[in-house]
Write a protein that holds these residues in place. Structure first.
Motif, short mmCIF file in Angstrom:
data_model
loop_
_atom_site.label_atom_id
_atom_site.label_comp_id
_atom_site.label_asym_id
_atom_site.label_seq_id
_atom_site.Cartn_x
_atom_site.Cartn_y
_atom_site.Cartn_z
N ILE A 90 0.95 -1.21 0.05
CA ILE A 90 0.00 -0.05 -0.01
C ILE A 90 0.72 1.12 -0.16
N ILE A 94 0.90 4.90 -2.68
CA ILE A 94 0.11 6.23 -2.29
C ILE A 94 1.01 7.30 -1.94
N ILE A 100 -8.30 6.23 -0.71
CA ILE A 100 -8.34 4.79 -0.90
C ILE A 100 -9.71 4.27 -0.69
N SER A 102 -11.80 0.76 0.25
CA SER A 102 -11.46 -0.60 0.88
C SER A 102 -12.60 -1.21 1.27
N VAL A 125 -9.39 7.36 3.45
CA VAL A 125 -9.97 5.88 3.17
C VAL A 125 -11.56 5.92 3.27
N PHE A 146 -6.16 3.80 -4.96
CA PHE A 146 -5.85 2.70 -4.50
C PHE A 146 -7.39 2.00 -4.17
N TYR A 148 -8.58 -1.34 -2.22
CA TYR A 148 -7.94 -2.44 -1.35
C TYR A 148 -9.15 -3.67 -0.81
#
Ligand SMILES: *Cc1c(COP(=O)(O)O)cnc(C)c1O
Length: 386
Positions: A90, A94, A100, A102, A125, A146, A148
């Protein structure tokens, strides 16, 4: 490639070490050079050869090559544990100001990273129910860098439509990482489904004997080199040669153990789902599982971990059940030879226990390598005592 060939032969140059069947543990911190020019080359590209065991090491390399091949990935880095592998994967992808998306309730230490560490660097997030690709799309912002994934989750086995999420990420240039610890590459191969990076904790099924920790991060060679040159060397969380050797040994029996655990798990799930004192059971390949169809589509199998809910609203009864097991131990982790239980309520202050929240009543079980009948008898006597 053939799994048997990967596990028994790949990357093992036995003529180099007296035709020993088991590879040597190259327990050295550094490697000597005869030529200044060669040393210079090693400084320039540490991933190109052996310089210092914080970087590459020959015993670790045998393991790396096998694990990359099992996942169908170009390359792999092996860390001292799974949490370190996830952190590096991760962190390398970033920067300050990024966002992000997730899955909700990822592995404990991933959630810690998201909630405690990354906010200090201005990274935000959003947790989502990852079961629908639309939810990923809706949560994506202009600064999302990103995605996840953890499929299945290791408590409630929630799964994500991996191929669809990978396609969405590709169209938006978003990096993807999945925690594949539950399935291992034997039962799910996310690189082939379009995911950039796959993590699994080697502490669980690869080690298989509850005696070592390790973490696997697989992906493209370019991505692994990028991570090696920065996070891997800088955090210094690479696996040590002896632990790598234990994991090579664990790999030899991985398919046999998974096969046995799969059979045992099916028997235990069958036993528990028919038991009058059990309210419900969560196991991805049980037809009562809410995402059974998706699980069948993208997973070749499932085994070991499952969660059940006892027909009781009392915390004391759950405690009594867990404490009255005679052979099945109570401990964190899973993937070893020994069967385990862990009640969710152990992590909830007794005053906050809410029987209306089904999650609070979860008991997670891991089926190890014992005889199925031995485990059923233990569950049976503990349930009879309730
Ligand atoms: C145990 C575990 C990890 C972390 O692995 P460690 O080797 O303990 O650091 C990550 N994800 C899942 C699903 C796990 O169960």
């Amino acid at each position: 490639m053939d799994i048997s060939q990967i596990i028994n032969e790949l990357a093992e140059d036995r003529e180099e070490y007296f035709n020993a069947v088991a590879p040597p543990i190259i327990q050295t911190s550094n490697f000597a050079f005869k030529k200044v020019a060669d040393l210079g080359k090693a400084f320039e590209d540490e991933m190109g050869g052996y310089l210092y065991s914080r970087g590459l090491n020959p015993t670790v390399d045998i393991l790396r090559k096998k694990l990359a091949a099992l996942d169908g990935a170009e390359d792999c880095l092996v860390f001292n544990n799974g949490a370190a592998a996830i952190f590096a994967g991760i962190f390398a992808n970033i920067k300050s100001g990024d966002h992000i998306v997730s899955v909700r309730a990822p592995y404990t230490w991933v959630q810690r990273m998201f909630d405690v560490i990354l906010p200090r660097f201005g990274v935000t997030v959003t947790y989502i129910d990852g079961s629908q690709v639309e939810n990923w799309k809706k949560a994506t912002q202009p600064n999302t860098a990103f995605y996840y994934l953890e499929s299945p989750n290791s408590w409630d086995f929630a799964i994500q439509p991996i191929r669809e999420v990978a396609v969405l990420a590709k169209t938006k240039g978003i990096a993807t990482l999945i925690d594949n610890s539950y399935c291992t590459p034997l039962y799910q191969r996310p690189i082939e489904m379009g995911i950039d990076m796959v993590v699994q904790t080697a502490t669980k099924y690869i080690g298989g004997h509850s005696d070592t920790l390790g973490g696997v991060l697989c992906g493209s060679h370019a991505m692994m080199k990028k991570i090696f040159d920065s996070e891997y060397l800088n955090i210094g969380s690479g696996i040590q040669p002896f632990n790598a050797w234990l994991l090579i040994r664990g790999l030899r029996t991985l398919p046999a153990r998974i096969e046995r655990i799969t059979k045992t798990t099916a028997e235990l799930v069958q036993y528990l789902r028919n038991h009058p004192k059990v309210e419900s059971i969560l196991f991805p390949l049980d037809d009562s599982f809410p995402q059974f169809e998706l699980a069948k589509q993208q997973m070749k199998g499932a085994c070991g971990l499952f969660t059940f809910v006892l027909k009781t609203r009392e915390r004391e009864k759950i405690v009594q059940f867990c404490e009255s097991l005679k052979h099945i131990m109570m401990a964190v982790s899973w993937g070893g030879h020994e069967s385990l239980v862990i009640p969710k309520c152990a992590g909830i202050p007794p005053g906050d226990f809410d029987p209306d929240n089904r999650e609070h009543r979860y008991v997670r079980m891991y089926a190890g390598l014992e005889e199925a009948g031995y485990l059923v008898a233990d569950l049976d006597q503990a349930l009879a005592g309730l």
